[in-house]
Motif scaffolding. Structure first.
Motif, PDB file in Angstrom:
ATOM      1  N   MET A   1     -16.627  10.669  38.862  1.00 54.61           N
ATOM      2  CA  MET A   1     -15.293  10.028  39.157  1.00 54.61           C
ATOM      3  C   MET A   1     -15.380   8.803  39.808  1.00 54.61           C
ATOM      4  N   LYS A   2     -14.568   7.498  39.728  1.00 56.97           N
ATOM      5  CA  LYS A   2     -14.350   6.993  41.150  1.00 56.97           C
ATOM      6  C   LYS A   2     -13.408   7.356  42.131  1.00 56.97           C
ATOM      7  N   GLY A   3     -13.042   7.110  43.549  1.00 60.44           N
ATOM      8  CA  GLY A   3     -12.340   7.045  44.404  1.00 60.44           C
ATOM      9  C   GLY A   3     -11.472   5.871  44.523  1.00 60.44           C
ATOM     10  N   TYR A   4      -9.908   6.506  44.791  1.00 60.21           N
ATOM     11  CA  TYR A   4      -9.353   4.955  44.606  1.00 60.21           C
ATOM     12  C   TYR A   4      -7.686   5.320  45.424  1.00 60.21           C
ATOM     13  N   GLU A   5      -6.816   3.971  45.973  1.00 60.92           N
ATOM     14  CA  GLU A   5      -6.116   4.719  46.521  1.00 60.92           C
ATOM     15  C   GLU A   5      -5.358   3.240  45.947  1.00 60.92           C
ATOM     16  N   THR A   6      -3.948   3.581  46.792  1.00 54.86           N
ATOM     17  CA  THR A   6      -3.116   2.798  45.579  1.00 54.86           C
ATOM     18  C   THR A   6      -1.785   3.025  47.259  1.00 54.86           C
ATOM     19  N   VAL A   7      -0.957   1.949  47.021  1.00 51.97           N
ATOM     20  CA  VAL A   7       0.840   1.690  47.865  1.00 51.97           C
ATOM     21  C   VAL A   7       1.060   1.059  47.183  1.00 51.97           C
ATOM     22  N   ILE A   8       1.727   1.969  47.086  1.00 48.83           N
ATOM     23  CA  ILE A   8       3.619   1.380  45.869  1.00 48.83           C
ATOM     24  C   ILE A   8       4.582   1.894  46.581  1.00 48.83           C
ATOM     25  N   ILE A   9       5.402   0.930  46.573  1.00 43.71           N
ATOM     26  CA  ILE A   9       6.590   0.094  47.525  1.00 43.71           C
ATOM     27  C   ILE A   9       8.202   0.198  46.437  1.00 43.71           C
ATOM     28  N   LEU A  10       8.353   2.046  47.266  1.00 41.67           N
ATOM     29  CA  LEU A  10       9.652   1.694  46.282  1.00 41.67           C
ATOM     30  C   LEU A  10      10.783   1.049  46.880  1.00 41.67           C
ATOM     31  N   HIS A  11      11.940   1.684  45.908  1.00 43.42           N
ATOM     32  CA  HIS A  11      13.037   0.745  45.744  1.00 43.42           C
ATOM     33  C   HIS A  11      13.838   1.166  47.549  1.00 43.42           C
ATOM     34  N   PRO A  12      14.674   0.575  48.243  1.00 39.57           N
ATOM     35  CA  PRO A  12      14.320   0.843  49.541  1.00 39.57           C
ATOM     36  C   PRO A  12      16.303   2.136  49.379  1.00 39.57           C
ATOM     37  N   ASP A  13      16.905   2.034  48.538  1.00 35.04           N
ATOM     38  CA  ASP A  13      18.039   2.805  48.266  1.00 35.04           C
ATOM     39  C   ASP A  13      17.359   4.491  48.382  1.00 35.04           C
ATOM     40  N   LEU A  14      16.227   5.089  47.800  1.00 35.61           N
ATOM     41  CA  LEU A  14      16.288   5.830  47.203  1.00 35.61           C
ATOM     42  C   LEU A  14      16.531   7.146  48.466  1.00 35.61           C
ATOM     43  N   THR A  15      16.454   8.252  48.373  1.00 37.13           N
ATOM     44  CA  THR A  15      17.181   9.283  49.415  1.00 37.13           C
ATOM     45  C   THR A  15      15.122  10.120  49.828  1.00 37.13           C
ATOM     46  N   GLU A  16      15.039  10.843  50.765  1.00 38.84           N
ATOM     47  CA  GLU A  16      14.220  11.259  51.076  1.00 38.84           C
ATOM     48  C   GLU A  16      13.247  12.125  49.839  1.00 38.84           C
ATOM     49  N   GLU A  17      14.385  12.764  49.414  1.00 39.27           N
ATOM     50  CA  GLU A  17      13.988  13.881  48.560  1.00 39.27           C
ATOM     51  C   GLU A  17      13.458  12.639  47.276  1.00 39.27           C
ATOM     52  N   GLU A  18      14.359  11.786  47.001  1.00 36.94           N
ATOM     53  CA  GLU A  18      13.778  10.959  45.782  1.00 36.94           C
ATOM     54  C   GLU A  18      12.499  10.549  45.323  1.00 36.94           C
TER      55      GLU A  18
END
Length: 122
Positions: A1-18
């Protein structure tokens, strides 16, 4: 299997738990499709260089994983339909062991911009 990396930007209003729960959900999609998450890192809430979908801040998440092309397709499909995901980018990684050891130096000082911190070692 090949290796990958992903950077995701999530909504700023999410809490740390979310943010943690969303990261685990996306990691679960990878493992359900036969991939393996090697490392994940939550970089926290950061200011964006420009507005993305009307937001000036976002929660950044980094995932390093292995998988097949169908794994990537399903993972990115889930990212596209998620209301919590603002933007993402997946790239192929040649050396997974080296990628696991790297920690971007810009994370140590959140006041640095990309241009100020860049010294040719990304």
């Amino acid at each position: 299997m090949k290796g990958y990396e992903t950077v995701i930007i999530l909504h700023p209003d999410l809490t740390e738990e979310e943010v943690q729960g969303t990261t685990e959900r996306f990691s679960g999609v990878i493992t359900e499709q036969g991939g393996e998450v090697r490392k994940s890192d939550i970089w926290g809430l950061r200011k964006l260089a420009y507005k993305v979908k009307g937001h000036v801040k976002g929660n950044f998440v980094w995932l390093l994983f292995t998988g097949t092309p169908p794994t990537i397709a399903e993972f990115e499909r889930n990212l596209r339909i998620s209301e919590q995901s603002i933007r993402f980018m997946t790239v192929r990684v040649e050396d997974m062991d080296a990628a696991e050891k790297i920690r971007p130096h810009l994370l140590d000082d959140p006041t640095l911009s990309i241009r100020e911190g860049y010294n040719g070692r990304f």
